[in-house]
Enzyme design. Sequence first.
Site, PDB file in Angstrom:
ATOM      1  N   CYS A  51       0.871  -1.265  -0.072  1.00 39.16           N
ATOM      2  CA  CYS A  51      -0.235  -0.627   0.043  1.00 39.16           C
ATOM      3  C   CYS A  51       0.646   1.479  -0.005  1.00 39.16           C
ATOM      4  CB  CYS A  51      -0.486   0.160   0.723  1.00 39.16           C
ATOM      5  SG  CYS A  51      -1.570   2.111   1.241  1.00 39.16           S
ATOM      6  N   ASP A  58      -0.534  -5.629   0.231  1.00 40.19           N
ATOM      7  CA  ASP A  58      -1.173  -6.319  -0.388  1.00 40.19           C
ATOM      8  C   ASP A  58      -1.829  -7.254  -0.934  1.00 40.19           C
ATOM      9  OD1 ASP A  58      -3.147  -4.132  -0.009  1.00 40.19           O
ATOM     10  OD2 ASP A  58      -2.454  -2.514  -0.932  1.00 40.19           O
TER      11      ASP A  58
END
EC number: 1.7.1.13
Length: 153
Positions: A51, A58
């Site tokens: 992120c 992620d």
Amino acid sequence: MIDTKTLTQLGAHVETPQSPEAAVLETVPFSRGDGPPAIVRFTCPEFTSLCPVTGQPDFAHIVIDYAPDAALVESKSLKLFMTSFRNHGAFHEDCTVMIGRRIVAATKPLWLRIGGYWYPRGGIPIDVFWQTGAPPEGAWLPDTGVAPYRGRG
């Protein structure tokens, strides 16, 4: 026999690139012949990036389908490119589209589509789809095989 002398990564010990921008996508020649185009699929079920705001990881299931014209993406270079996102901060949409555009720039395919099926963060799964245009006529395009996110369902 395909000339592999220009390949610098296949068969060699290569460190993971520090960023997607530093990664090199290599290609090999492809003779597509007559008739309907071939469709090549790459599936990356454990793709990771960061992120850009929090630095938290992620995770996504990435599916790439493309109809090669004169060049194929060499799979080890693709693996290294995909792995280079592990320390790269970008939003889901940017990562997905960047991957598609880099493969298009390297291979100049007849057609490409990419689906990024991102696992939920903050309770919201994000699915990102990008393609270069309409699929080639006569191409066999199987379903991506990725079920919609269902949560507890």
